[in-house]
Design an enzyme around this catalytic site. Structure first.
Site, PDB file in Angstrom:
ATOM      1  N   GLU A  53       0.814  -1.222   0.000  1.00  0.00           N
ATOM      2  CA  GLU A  53       0.000   0.000   0.000  1.00  0.00           C
ATOM      3  C   GLU A  53       0.844   1.267   0.000  1.00  0.00           C
ATOM      4  OE1 GLU A  53      -2.785  -0.215   3.285  1.00  0.00           O
ATOM      5  OE2 GLU A  53      -3.832  -1.928   2.404  1.00  0.00           O
ATOM      6  N   ASN A 246     -12.686   4.705  14.160  1.00  0.00           N
ATOM      7  CA  ASN A 246     -14.047   4.361  14.577  1.00  0.00           C
ATOM      8  C   ASN A 246     -14.140   3.942  16.035  1.00  0.00           C
ATOM      9  OD1 ASN A 246     -12.699   1.928  13.082  1.00  0.00           O
ATOM     10  ND2 ASN A 246     -14.128   0.992  14.528  1.00  0.00           N
ATOM     11  N   ASP A 291     -18.082   2.110  11.592  1.00  0.00           N
ATOM     12  CA  ASP A 291     -16.678   2.079  11.161  1.00  0.00           C
ATOM     13  C   ASP A 291     -16.384   3.194  10.159  1.00  0.00           C
ATOM     14  OD1 ASP A 291     -14.053   1.268  10.852  1.00  0.00           O
ATOM     15  OD2 ASP A 291     -14.517  -0.429   9.549  1.00  0.00           O
ATOM     16  N   ASN A 379     -10.888   5.176   1.298  1.00  0.00           N
ATOM     17  CA  ASN A 379     -10.121   4.541   2.366  1.00  0.00           C
ATOM     18  C   ASN A 379      -8.666   4.989   2.243  1.00  0.00           C
ATOM     19  OD1 ASN A 379      -9.243   2.706   4.454  1.00  0.00           O
ATOM     20  ND2 ASN A 379     -11.048   1.474   4.092  1.00  0.00           N
TER      21      ASN A 379
END
Ligand SMILES: O=C(O)c1cc(C(=O)O)c2c(n1)C(=O)C(=O)c1cc(C(=O)O)[nH]c1-2
Ligand SMILES: [Ca+2]
Length: 708
Positions: A53, A246, A291, A379
């Site tokens: 990532e 969250n 979330d 995200n």
């Protein structure tokens, strides 16, 4: 930090590129005129085959890249020659505390040091020349709780700041600043209060936050609020802006039964760099049950808002709104939905709060379909912002998520385990999964006002060019599926780069979205590309590899499924060569024959084994072909023989399979094994039959029911 220029130049000095973390490059050598001639300059094998990532850093001709687990690599940026590499010695029990694979989102480099955070929460300072460990510090306050680190450390002057993950488990979030020189702690900021019976809060801002939590909050479970991704240093105000995660457990009736906004969950909080004291906060998702974190990457900018130049943060968190937030005051200047949002419908800029819609989002008394789904409208995959064009480029997912509470309102805390307290199914899977749910849940779901919306458009996912102040889309490019996540790069020459799971790297026109170039790399891409220049040559680099959240479902169209999940660093230049493709994997074989069933096993034990597996193992072992982890319906005889030593004693802990003797009894492990033997036998029978008929074998299915 020089804030007079915007965007990265020859150097790309942090994963976001420049001080504003804009993923925007001022370089123009590669343009629409020659992008068609891009070819491979060099490639580097990262030596792993899991999630990637991270966006590499390049400083003065040296590339610093991070890999999964917190690995670090230093390479000659012009040739790819390895200067050094670093593999942290990670306590692999940490895999049990990681919701989303062994993700790592990048390094920080300054003053001759390279900083990397390993999955187990150890922060390392490495010598930038040699990779030697100069200091290391354990950033985790309590190893009995399921903390991990997946984010990039953030440099803030002479400090380096790091957070952690684990809100689905039993954690209370915090970020810590360490002195770059020697790793001593400068300050720590807790994102949510602790049990007031344990003494005063750590700061006045937490005393204030306590008022927004109910008296009977489950402080023992933790509360969540982990800062697992974006932490952004804003040099103009000498402040560190933290994206908070969250609440945990998810359902309000478990976490904070009396309700409340639960500050500072899902908020941006600005901290004074020197002291860690809070300057302002902006809560993006009050009363979270879904979330809907605020941890997603921030981009700093300067915008004309109603005729006035304002320093702003451009933020697209999971919750489906595009926020433009004033960096000086923390006030929202614009807040527009970019996808379907069923938890709130509008934003009141005057009060700074959303208009909540509990009628379509409170699942305390029965299931609800929540938009956006918990993977988020956005995200971790970075967006990019071109200030000249005033366009924000980002991958956006529009889908829903079915939630209900399967267990008691006051569950026991599972030490170091999943405590999210919900059953969850992604909207994209709803049509196929619904039929498998208990009849009562099916009836309730069909009666929901959001049901038709979810069925009419289960999901859309696209790369978009968005106007920050209106949230309006100028152009969009549909993606292949919701498992795709496209990190994005934009250049001043008007090129937008992104990769996909099918293995293509694309360059499109920033003004129109028209494709100008693409290449098949044969390797799945999620990470954001970046660009840099050495000795007058401009390069474009990207890391390949699929994984992270949802890693258990590897879609059949992906390169990871067809050619294996190669982790490579691919670097392109004008006039470069062809990209070698990894070999295609052979077709799936029928599951091998399982051993005879274990002695004394009853159907009730098999059912119990399945339930224990779902609660403890399924978060990683999705039991799908070619998933991130072994499909346990296809175990060989050797693995069956060693089953107990693997599961209970940790025989494969070095590979990432933790020991479970502290949480599972011998009988529970036997029941799991019995269920797996039963399942393997059935799968084998089905696949032999399919093979006889010449039909394709079991293919992966998106229909995964997760019980957190
Ligand atoms: O609540 C948390 O602490 C936490 C941590 C992480 C993580 O550290 O990777 C993710 C999430 N949540 C999460 O909600 C999420 O969607 C997610 C996706 C990913 C990923 O790497 O693909 N990580 C995480
Ligand atoms: Ca989370």
């Amino acid at each position: 930090v020089d804030t007079s220029t915007y965007g990265a130049g020859d150097n790309w000095d942090n994963p976001g590129g420049d001080w504003a973390e804009s993923h925007f490059s001022r370089l123009t050598d590669i343009s629409a005129d020659n992008v068609g001639q891009l070819g491979l300059a060099w490639e580097f094998d990262l030596g792993t085959n899991r999630v990637q990532e991270s966006t590499p850093i390049v400083i003065d001709g040296v590339m610093y890249a991070s890999g999964n687990l917190g690995r670090a690599y230093a390479l000659n940026a012009a040739t790819g020659e390895e200067l050094w590499s670093f593999t942290p010695e990670v306590d692999m029990q940490a895999n049990r505390a990681a919701c989303c694979d062994q993700a790592n989102r990048g390094l920080a480099v300054a003053g001759g040091k390279v900083f990397t955070a390993a999955l187990d929460g150890m922060l390392y300072a490495l010598d930038a020349k040699t990779g030697e460990v100069l200091w290391k510090v354990d950033t985790i306050v309590d190893h009995e709780r399921a903390y991990t680190s997946t984010g990039a450390p953030e440099l803030a002057g002479d400090l380096v700041v790091i957070g952690n993950g684990g809100a689905e488990y039993d954690t209370r979030g915090y970020v810590t600043a360490y002195n770059v020189s020697d790793g001593t702690q400068a300050w720590r900021f807790w994102t949510i209060p602790h049990d007031p019976r344990d003494g005063p809060q750590e700061s006045p801002e937490l005393e204030a936050a306590l008022e927004t939590w109910s008296k009977d909050t489950r402080w023992d479970i933790g509360g969540g609020g982990t800062a697992w991704d974006a932490i952004t240093y804003d040099p103009q105000f000498d402040q560190v802006i933290v994206g908070v995660g969250n609440g945990g457990p998810y359902p309000m009736k478990i976490r904070s039964p009396g309700g409340g906004d639960n500050l500072y969950l899902d908020s941006l909080v600005a901290l004074d760099r020197k002291t860690g004291a809070m300057k302002w906060h902006f809560q993006e998702t009050p009363q979270d049950q879904w979330d809907l974190t605020a941890t997603q990457p921030m981009i700093l900018a300067q915008l004309d808002v109603g005729g006035e130049q304002r320093p702003v943060i451009l933020h697209t968190p999971k919750n489906g709104f595009f926020f433009v937030v004033d960096r000086e005051t923390g006030k929202p200047l614009a807040a527009n939905p970019i996808v379907r949002t069923s938890w709130a419908d509008t934003w009141d800029l005057a009060t700074g709060k959303p208009h909540l819609t509990p009628e379509t989002s409170d699942y305390s008394n029965g299931p609800q379909i929540i938009f956006p789904a918990s993977p988020g409208a956005r995200n971790w995959y970075p967006a990019a912002y071109d200030p000249g064009r005033n366009i924000y480029f980002a991958h956006v997912i529009d889908m829903g998520n079915l939630f209900w509470v399967p267990g008691p309102d006051r569950p026991e805390r599972i030490k170091g385990g999943m405590n999210a307290g919900v059953a969850a199914i992604f909207g994209a899977d709803l049509p196929s999964v619904l039929a498998t749910l208990p009849p009562l849940i099916q009836e309730q779901v069909k009666a929901l006002p959001t049901y038709k919306t979810a069925m009419d458009l289960p999901q859309s996912n696209e790369v978009r060019a968005i106007d920050p102040l209106t949230g309006k889309t100028r152009w969009s490019i549909p993606g292949d599926g919701y498992q795709d996540r496209h990190g994005v790069l934009v250049t001043a020459s008007g090129l937008v780069f992104y990769g996909d799971l099918a293995g293509k790297l694309h360059a499109v026109d920033a003004e129109t979205g028209k494709e100008l170039w693409s290449v098949d790399t044969g390797s799945s891409i999620m990470a954001a590309p970046m660009t840099y220049r050495v000795d007058g040559v401009q390069y474009v680099a990207v890391q390949t590899g699929f994984g992270g959240g949802g890693w258990g479902f590897v879609p059949p169209y992906s390169a990871a499924y067809q050619r294996g999940n190669a982790n490579r660093l691919l670097v392109f230049k004008v006039g470069g060569g062809a990209v070698p493709l990894p070999a295609k994997l052979p077709p799936l074989e029928p599951a091998p024959a399982p051993p005879p069933q274990l002695s004394g096993v009853t159907p009730a034990m098999i059912a119990e084994g399945q339930a224990t597996f779902t609660a403890n193992c399924a978060a990683c072992h999705s039991n799908q072909p070619r998933a991130g982890l072994p499909d346990l319906r296809r175990m060989s005889g050797n693995i069956h023989d060693a089953f107990d030593t693997i599961v209970l004693d940790g025989a494969l802990v070095a590979n990432g399979m933790p020991a479970w003797d502290d949480r599972l009894s011998k009988d529970q492990v036997k029941a799991i094994h019995a269920w797996l033997i039963d399942t393997q036998g059935k799968l084998r029978a089905r696949e032999l039959e399919l093979q006889k008929r010449g039909e394709p074998l079991d293919s992966p299915s998106a229909a995964i029911l997760s019980n957190f």
